[in-house]
Design an enzyme around this catalytic site. Structure first.
Site, PDB file in Angstrom:
ATOM      1  N   ARG A  58       1.306  -1.366   0.034  1.00 46.07           N
ATOM      2  CA  ARG A  58      -0.133  -0.188   0.166  1.00 46.07           C
ATOM      3  C   ARG A  58       0.992   1.321   0.143  1.00 46.07           C
ATOM      4  NH1 ARG A  58      -3.336  -1.109   5.070  1.00 46.07           N
ATOM      5  NH2 ARG A  58      -1.326  -2.506   5.363  1.00 46.07           N
ATOM      6  N   LYS A 165       0.535 -18.727   6.560  1.00 45.33           N
ATOM      7  CA  LYS A 165      -0.487 -18.460   7.833  1.00 45.33           C
ATOM      8  C   LYS A 165      -0.073 -17.478   8.243  1.00 45.33           C
ATOM      9  CE  LYS A 165       1.638 -19.943  11.366  1.00 45.33           C
ATOM     10  NZ  LYS A 165       2.597 -19.219  12.646  1.00 45.33           N
ATOM     11  N   ASP A 194       3.522 -23.761   4.514  1.00 46.41           N
ATOM     12  CA  ASP A 194       4.248 -24.304   5.966  1.00 46.41           C
ATOM     13  C   ASP A 194       5.587 -24.872   6.974  1.00 46.41           C
ATOM     14  OD1 ASP A 194       4.728 -25.507   8.429  1.00 46.41           O
ATOM     15  OD2 ASP A 194       2.588 -25.450   9.320  1.00 46.41           O
ATOM     16  N   HIS A 195       6.208 -23.289   7.079  1.00 38.38           N
ATOM     17  CA  HIS A 195       7.944 -22.945   6.383  1.00 38.38           C
ATOM     18  C   HIS A 195       8.398 -24.104   7.213  1.00 38.38           C
ATOM     19  CE1 HIS A 195       7.443 -20.821  10.733  1.00 38.38           C
ATOM     20  NE2 HIS A 195       8.881 -21.287   9.911  1.00 38.38           N
ATOM     21  N   GLU A 233      11.200 -21.771  22.872  1.00 44.88           N
ATOM     22  CA  GLU A 233      11.746 -20.798  22.126  1.00 44.88           C
ATOM     23  C   GLU A 233      11.698 -19.672  23.109  1.00 44.88           C
ATOM     24  OE1 GLU A 233       8.944 -19.251  19.634  1.00 44.88           O
ATOM     25  OE2 GLU A 233       9.259 -20.358  17.919  1.00 44.88           O
ATOM     26  N   ASP A 253      -0.869 -21.121  16.819  1.00 41.18           N
ATOM     27  CA  ASP A 253       0.263 -20.734  15.838  1.00 41.18           C
ATOM     28  C   ASP A 253       1.280 -21.793  15.545  1.00 41.18           C
ATOM     29  OD1 ASP A 253       1.978 -18.137  15.331  1.00 41.18           O
ATOM     30  OD2 ASP A 253       3.556 -18.743  17.042  1.00 41.18           O
ATOM     31  N   HIS A 258       2.769 -26.570  12.515  1.00 37.68           N
ATOM     32  CA  HIS A 258       3.935 -27.270  12.349  1.00 37.68           C
ATOM     33  C   HIS A 258       3.758 -28.186  12.955  1.00 37.68           C
ATOM     34  CE1 HIS A 258       4.722 -23.679  11.007  1.00 37.68           C
ATOM     35  NE2 HIS A 258       5.011 -22.269  11.747  1.00 37.68           N
TER      36      HIS A 258
HETATM   37  C1  BG6 Z   1       6.089 -19.035  13.236  1.00 33.75           C
HETATM   38  C2  BG6 Z   1       4.989 -18.355  14.568  1.00 33.75           C
HETATM   39  O1  BG6 Z   1       5.368 -19.795  12.707  1.00 33.75           O
HETATM   40  O2  BG6 Z   1       6.773 -19.874  13.262  1.00 33.75           O
HETATM   41  C3  BG6 Z   1       6.185 -18.507  15.311  1.00 33.75           C
HETATM   42  O3  BG6 Z   1       4.325 -17.842  13.878  1.00 33.75           O
HETATM   43  C4  BG6 Z   1       7.553 -19.504  15.939  1.00 33.75           C
HETATM   44  O4  BG6 Z   1       5.292 -17.880  16.652  1.00 33.75           O
HETATM   45  C5  BG6 Z   1       8.162 -19.123  14.400  1.00 33.75           C
HETATM   46  O5  BG6 Z   1       8.405 -18.095  16.617  1.00 33.75           O
HETATM   47  C6  BG6 Z   1       9.263 -20.333  14.992  1.00 33.75           C
HETATM   48  O6  BG6 Z   1       9.774 -21.108  13.087  1.00 33.75           O
HETATM   49  P1  BG6 Z   1      10.885 -20.582  13.186  1.00 33.75           P
HETATM   50  O7  BG6 Z   1      10.831 -21.568  12.324  1.00 33.75           O
HETATM   51  O8  BG6 Z   1      11.988 -19.729  13.585  1.00 33.75           O
HETATM   52  O9  BG6 Z   1      10.962 -22.689  14.562  1.00 33.75           O
END
Ligand code: BG6
Length: 510
Positions: A58, A165, A194-195, A233, A253, A258
């Site tokens: 934007r 997501k 979904d990474h 984390e 989340d 994941h």
């Molecule tokens: C994201 C979440 O999808 O994945 C975050 O929204 C999380 O809350 C993150 O911290 C973790 O990804 P990675 O690759 O750092 O483990």
């Protein structure tokens, strides 16, 4: 018999030239992940020739200003460092397109611009639309793409969409989004990202299980006692994340997507082939087989939710969840969750899968541990003081990606003393190079038309069904299961220890 082996999976030629349009181009994801991933693909010579990248957002910006901002961040986050010479070439492929997400005219201008790029480059019009904006714009973007005719590829070309997501916030919103997406793009052209599936070690789960003959015969309830999946984390709600997080919580989340994806890779049956649908057919069966915790009593028995209170992380004091920036002081959102999952299939009958995720735990690490049953209590295991812990196979998703196997061995010496030892494999030392970032693999796969590492519609919906029951109990008018507490920097609440203790198990310390 047909050979299910796909040569393109082994040495894939570079995908065809295309234009990548990123919606939400001024956001964090574009700056921290997507552009650095495309830049690193360019360094490795994997990016299709003549690729063009158009950032759609934007704010009013010129190409130059947009590129300058991307470059500054790339210097900090690029996996293989930043080289000005390579960047200067790379940035010539990057352009900026200003428009409101709701403004159809902006999409019509985009269509003209993409046509002009194709004419100039002499390409046939392959387009990859990446929706990385805030979720409230997903519907508008999809509808406008359709109204501007951008969902229809030119003859012989393709048009695909990647959706970031969160894919909905519950089953109903996910179903709605699926409807909007599939009203615009066919399922085969839809890539729900979904990474975690792009992480090297997550991809290796199937290889470990199905390329080695020694594991599969043991991979069942006869030999496996329990499986744990932990994502810890140390970060809390830095960088203004509290606003989003407080509406989502750990369950939505990370568990819905994941962690259930990792669980399905560990628990799935061998697919009949390695095609995207072959693999996803098996994964979805696992999620569909999860026993549903669909009453407040079952949720209280099998799920623990918690918030952190003030504590210390790496020697620094940190505030509690409810004191975090942009978090409601009265918040009822969990920053930690532990779930005891049961996969009701013949293979996994009676084997608990413990899944936990927490913010403000002592360190950042994700791992899966497979705990095998102990050897019988005769011979060495009958020696007083012998540990009754069985073999443990640990798949480290991150950091220090690798696999280790815990075994019992005799300590050298004249007396008979037993000690656990580890056979350890580290990606970095065994292969002498780091793993690519998940987004690199996933962007390349979507350009190549390979959806294996993306979630299919039914997988997403089944995962929401499981999560929705738990969320409903947590937010019910009455009989809400309690919210536990733990000190920031500790390994989570006592209640999570009790969850495993009921089965005679304990969490593995990472
Ligand atoms: C994201 C979440 O999808 O994945 C975050 O929204 C999380 O809350 C993150 O911290 C973790 O990804 P990675 O690759 O750092 O483990």
């Amino acid at each position: 018999m047909s050979n299910p082996f796909r040569e393109d999976l082994v040495s894939r030629s570079r995908p065809e030239s295309c234009t990548v349009v990123i919606f939400g181009a001024t956001g964090d994801l574009t700056h921290r992940k997507l552009i650095p991933a495309l830049y690193n693909l360019a360094i490795d010579g994997e990016l299709p020739s003549n690729v063009k990248i158009v950032g759609f957002a934007r704010r009013d910006k010129s190409d130059e200003v947009f590129r300058e901002g991307l470059k500054e961040l790339n210097k900090d986050v690029s996996r293989s460092g930043h080289n000005d010479e390579i960047w200067n070439d790379f940035e010539q492929t990057v352009h900026y397109h200003q428009s409101e997400f709701q403004d159809l005219d902006g999409y019509k201008r985009l269509a003209d611009r993409l046509d002009a790029i194709d004419t100039e480059r002499g390409s046939k019009g392959n387009r990859l639309f990446y929706i990385a904006s805030a979720p409230e714009f997903f519907d508008d973007i999809l509808q406008n793409l359709k109204d501007a005719g951008l969902n229809n590829a030119a003859k012989g070309a393709w048009a695909r969409v990647i959706v970031e997501k969160p894919f909905g916030t519950d089953l109903a919103t996910a179903q709605h989004l699926n409807q909007v997406v599939n009203n615009t793009f066919e399922e085969k052209d839809t890539y729900r990202i979904d990474h975690y599936l792009g992480k090297e070690t997550a991809q290796n789960i199937m290889v470990l299980r199905f390329a080695n003959a020694i594991f599969e015969p043991l991979w069942n309830s006869r030999y496996i006692e329990q499986i744990q999946i932990t994502c810890s984390e140390h970060l809390g709600m830095e960088g203004g994340r509290g606003g989003y997080y407080d509406t989502a919580g750990a369950m939505r989340d990370m568990v819905q997507n994941h962690l259930l994806q990792l669980l399905s890779l560990v628990a799935m049956e061998p697919p009949t082939d390695l095609s995207a649908d072959g693999v996803r057919d098996e994964k979805v069966k696992v999620i569909r087989s999860l026993r549903q915790w669909d009453t407040p009593e079952l949720v209280a028995e099998n799920v623990v939710r918690a918030q952190y209170t003030a504590g210390h992380i790496h020697g620094k004091s940190v505030v509690g969840y409810c004191e975090e920036d942009r978090v409601d002081p009265e918040s009822n959102t969990e920053a930690y969750v532990a779930v005891r999952c049961m996969v009701d299939t013949w293979r996994w009958s009676g084997v608990p899968f413990y899944v936990r995720m927490g913010k403000r735990l002592p360190k950042k690490a994700t791992e899966i541990s497979v705990h095998f049953k102990s050897a019988p209590n005769v011979l060495f295991n009958a020696i007083p003081g012998a540990s009754d812990e069985g073999n443990v196979l640990v798949i480290r998703i991150q950091p220090d990606e690798g696999i280790s196997l815990r075994m019992v061995s005799k300590l050298p010496g004249t007396s008979l003393r037993l000690e656990p030892v580890k056979m350890d494999f580290h990606y970095s030392t065994s292969f002498g190079k780091g793993s690519p970032e998940a987004y690199e693999r996933l962007l390349l796969d979507s350009m190549a038309g390979d959806a294996t590492l993306f979630a299919r519609r039914d997988e997403v919906e089944e995962a929401w069904k499981f999560v929705d029951h738990i969320e409903q109990a947590w937010h019910a008018e009455e009989n809400q299961p309690p919210m536990a507490e733990f000190t920031a920097g500790s390994w989570g609440p006592e209640e999570a220890e009790d969850l495993l203790a009921k089965d005679g198990n304990t969490w593995r310390r990472l």
